[in-house]
Write a protein that holds these residues in place. Structure first.
Motif, short mmCIF file in Angstrom:
data_model
loop_
_atom_site.label_atom_id
_atom_site.label_comp_id
_atom_site.label_asym_id
_atom_site.label_seq_id
_atom_site.Cartn_x
_atom_site.Cartn_y
_atom_site.Cartn_z
N PRO A 241 0.84 -1.21 0.00
CA PRO A 241 0.00 0.00 0.00
C PRO A 241 0.87 1.25 0.00
CG PRO A 241 0.09 -0.95 2.21
CD PRO A 241 0.78 -1.93 1.29
N LYS A 242 0.31 2.33 -0.52
CA LYS A 242 1.05 3.60 -0.53
C LYS A 242 1.14 4.21 0.86
CE LYS A 242 0.32 4.97 -5.35
NZ LYS A 242 -0.10 3.64 -5.83
N GLU A 243 0.20 3.85 1.74
CA GLU A 243 0.23 4.37 3.10
C GLU A 243 -0.52 3.42 4.03
OE1 GLU A 243 -3.60 7.40 2.78
OE2 GLU A 243 -1.60 8.19 2.35
N LEU A 244 -0.23 3.53 5.33
CA LEU A 244 -0.94 2.80 6.37
C LEU A 244 -1.70 3.80 7.22
CD1 LEU A 244 1.81 0.33 7.67
CD2 LEU A 244 -0.04 -0.19 6.09
N SER A 245 -2.77 3.36 7.85
CA SER A 245 -3.45 4.22 8.80
C SER A 245 -2.54 4.48 10.00
CB SER A 245 -4.75 3.54 9.28
OG SER A 245 -4.44 2.43 10.12
N PHE A 246 -2.80 5.56 10.71
CA PHE A 246 -1.99 5.88 11.88
C PHE A 246 -2.02 4.73 12.89
CE2 PHE A 246 -1.27 7.83 16.06
CZ PHE A 246 -0.09 8.52 15.82
N LYS A 247 -3.19 4.16 13.11
CA LYS A 247 -3.34 3.06 14.07
C LYS A 247 -2.50 1.86 13.65
CE LYS A 247 -6.84 0.02 16.11
NZ LYS A 247 -8.30 -0.33 16.15
N ASP A 248 -2.55 1.50 12.36
CA ASP A 248 -1.77 0.36 11.87
C ASP A 248 -0.28 0.65 11.93
OD1 ASP A 248 -4.02 -1.11 11.41
OD2 ASP A 248 -4.03 -0.86 9.24
N ALA A 249 0.12 1.88 11.62
CA ALA A 249 1.54 2.24 11.65
C ALA A 249 2.09 2.16 13.07
CB ALA A 249 1.73 3.65 11.09
N VAL A 250 1.31 2.60 14.05
CA VAL A 250 1.74 2.52 15.44
C VAL A 250 1.93 1.07 15.86
CG1 VAL A 250 1.01 2.91 17.83
CG2 VAL A 250 0.76 4.74 16.15
N GLN A 251 0.96 0.22 15.52
CA GLN A 251 1.07 -1.19 15.90
C GLN A 251 2.23 -1.88 15.18
OE1 GLN A 251 -0.17 -2.83 18.27
NE2 GLN A 251 0.43 -4.93 17.73
N ALA A 252 2.39 -1.59 13.90
CA ALA A 252 3.49 -2.19 13.13
C ALA A 252 4.84 -1.79 13.71
CB ALA A 252 3.39 -1.78 11.66
N SER A 253 4.97 -0.52 14.07
CA SER A 253 6.22 -0.04 14.66
C SER A 253 6.45 -0.66 16.04
CB SER A 253 6.20 1.49 14.78
OG SER A 253 6.14 2.08 13.50
N ALA A 254 5.38 -0.81 16.81
CA ALA A 254 5.51 -1.41 18.14
C ALA A 254 6.00 -2.85 18.04
CB ALA A 254 4.17 -1.34 18.87
N VAL A 255 5.47 -3.59 17.09
CA VAL A 255 5.92 -4.97 16.87
C VAL A 255 7.40 -4.99 16.50
CG1 VAL A 255 5.69 -6.99 15.36
CG2 VAL A 255 3.64 -5.85 16.26
N ALA A 256 7.80 -4.12 15.56
CA ALA A 256 9.20 -4.07 15.13
C ALA A 256 10.11 -3.67 16.29
CB ALA A 256 9.35 -3.09 13.97
N ASN A 257 9.71 -2.67 17.05
CA ASN A 257 10.53 -2.21 18.18
C ASN A 257 10.75 -3.34 19.19
OD1 ASN A 257 10.48 0.33 17.03
ND2 ASN A 257 8.91 1.13 18.39
N THR A 258 9.67 -4.06 19.51
CA THR A 258 9.77 -5.11 20.50
C THR A 258 10.56 -6.30 19.97
OG1 THR A 258 7.56 -4.40 21.23
CG2 THR A 258 8.43 -6.40 22.21
N ALA A 259 10.46 -6.55 18.67
CA ALA A 259 11.26 -7.62 18.06
C ALA A 259 12.75 -7.30 18.18
CB ALA A 259 10.88 -7.80 16.59
N VAL A 260 13.12 -6.05 17.92
CA VAL A 260 14.52 -5.64 18.05
C VAL A 260 14.98 -5.78 19.50
CG1 VAL A 260 16.10 -3.67 17.93
CG2 VAL A 260 14.52 -4.11 16.05
N ALA A 261 14.14 -5.36 20.44
CA ALA A 261 14.50 -5.48 21.86
C ALA A 261 14.72 -6.94 22.23
CB ALA A 261 13.40 -4.86 22.73
N ALA A 262 13.86 -7.82 21.74
CA ALA A 262 13.99 -9.24 22.05
C ALA A 262 15.25 -9.83 21.43
CB ALA A 262 12.76 -10.00 21.55
N LEU A 263 15.61 -9.39 20.23
CA LEU A 263 16.83 -9.88 19.59
C LEU A 263 18.07 -9.45 20.37
CD1 LEU A 263 15.88 -9.26 15.85
CD2 LEU A 263 16.33 -11.48 16.88
N PHE A 264 18.08 -8.21 20.84
CA PHE A 264 19.22 -7.74 21.63
C PHE A 264 19.27 -8.41 22.99
CE2 PHE A 264 19.82 -4.47 18.48
CZ PHE A 264 21.16 -4.14 18.59
N ALA A 265 18.09 -8.72 23.55
CA ALA A 265 18.04 -9.41 24.84
C ALA A 265 18.29 -10.91 24.69
CB ALA A 265 16.68 -9.18 25.50
N GLN A 266 18.38 -11.36 23.44
CA GLN A 266 18.57 -12.78 23.11
C GLN A 266 17.45 -13.64 23.68
OE1 GLN A 266 22.85 -14.02 23.03
NE2 GLN A 266 23.20 -12.02 23.99
#
Length: 286
Positions: free
Chosen positions: A173-198
């Protein structure tokens, strides 16, 4: 002289255009004698064999006055399969310009140049640094951070068909809704945190919860859902679409590799499967 450049697998699910891992497939560039014009010998189909080759073109963008050479190129990296073949060529060109041009570039400078040429750091950064890398563009420049190496085999299912990145991007899609973008970013952020925490149990769940691209691209790569479902009961920590696809990558406990591969075959998938490892070292000279 010889340059070895690893392949890369990008996104790892929700880390769209940001996360990548270097993997144990290699572009090899033998740097031979000086010549009147650039000559690139390879057996990679109809790719250019002169200064238009991506390796040479990348080098000349960095160092336009570089003296022409005879290069011999070999590659284990499948083209147009989401394994960073173009990024490896770009990094190979930067290494060529750096060494032959006496530029003495630091790793962060190589990442900046490669990301400018590629447009984002998810493939080029791990190709330069090795291992797992998270990066982005901020305040007009690119930055990247190296993460711990996941202790899993990288099992790649490589479909016989090609998938151009441009085609894979066209379904997004050319854009995501604000709600979807927040959730998508939250998932990515937490995935990175989990990878660093092993914490790979959490990381695996989050890697399969992407909201940026996989739900749109999965119709182009139906093998993704099949292999993901197989992995849940056969030792995979996570399965994701490698880059733009069509390669499907699974992080598998080394004790369950045979079981996982057998289950993929039993699911009716007959294309190439490669057992790979995280490449801890980025591009280097021999």
């Amino acid at each position: 002289m010889q340059i070895k450049v690893p392949a890369s697998s990008a996104n790892l699910g929700p880390g769209f255009d940001s996360i990548g891992v270097a993997i144990s497939l290699y572009l090899t560039i033998d740097v031979l004698e000086e010549t009147e014009h650039w000559v690139v010998d390879h057996d990679l189909g109809d790719l250019p064999r002169d200064e238009k080759n991506m390796i040479v073109a990348s080098a000349l963008k960095i160092k336009p006055d570089l003296a022409p050479r005879h290069l011999r190129v070999k590659s284990d990296i499948p083209l147009a399969h989401g394994l960073g073949s173009s990024s490896s060529a770009i990094v190979g060109g930067i290494e060529l310009a750096d060494k032959l041009g006496g530029m003495h570039l630091a790793p962060h400078e190589k990442i900046e140049l490669a990301s400018q040429l590629e447009g984002h750091p998810d493939n080029v950064a791990p190709t330069i640094l090795g291992s797992l890398v998270v990066g982005c563009k901020v305040n007009g420049h690119f930055t990247a951070v190296k993460a711990p190496v996941p202790p899993f085999a990288m099992i790649a299912y490589i479909p016989a068909y090609n998938l151009k990145t441009s085609d894979a991007r066209a379904v997004l899609p050319k854009e995501l809704s604000f709600k979807d973008a927040v959730q998508a970013s939250a998932v990515a952020n937490t995935a990175v945190a989990a990878l660093f925490a092993q914490d790979y149990e959490k990381a695996g769940e989050l890697m399969e919860a992407d909201l940026f691209h996989e739900r749109y691209r999965s119709k182009l790569v139906p093998e993704l859902e099949i292999i993901r479902n197989v992995g849940h009961s056969h030792g995979a920590v996570a399965t994701y679409l490698s880059g733009a696809g069509p390669t499907v990558m699974s992080l598998v406990d080394p004790q369950h590799i045979s079981d996982f591969i057998d289950a993929v075959r039993q699911a009716g998938l007959k294309d190439e499967i490669r057992r790979l490892e995280v490449a801890p070292r980025g591009a280097y000279w021999l």
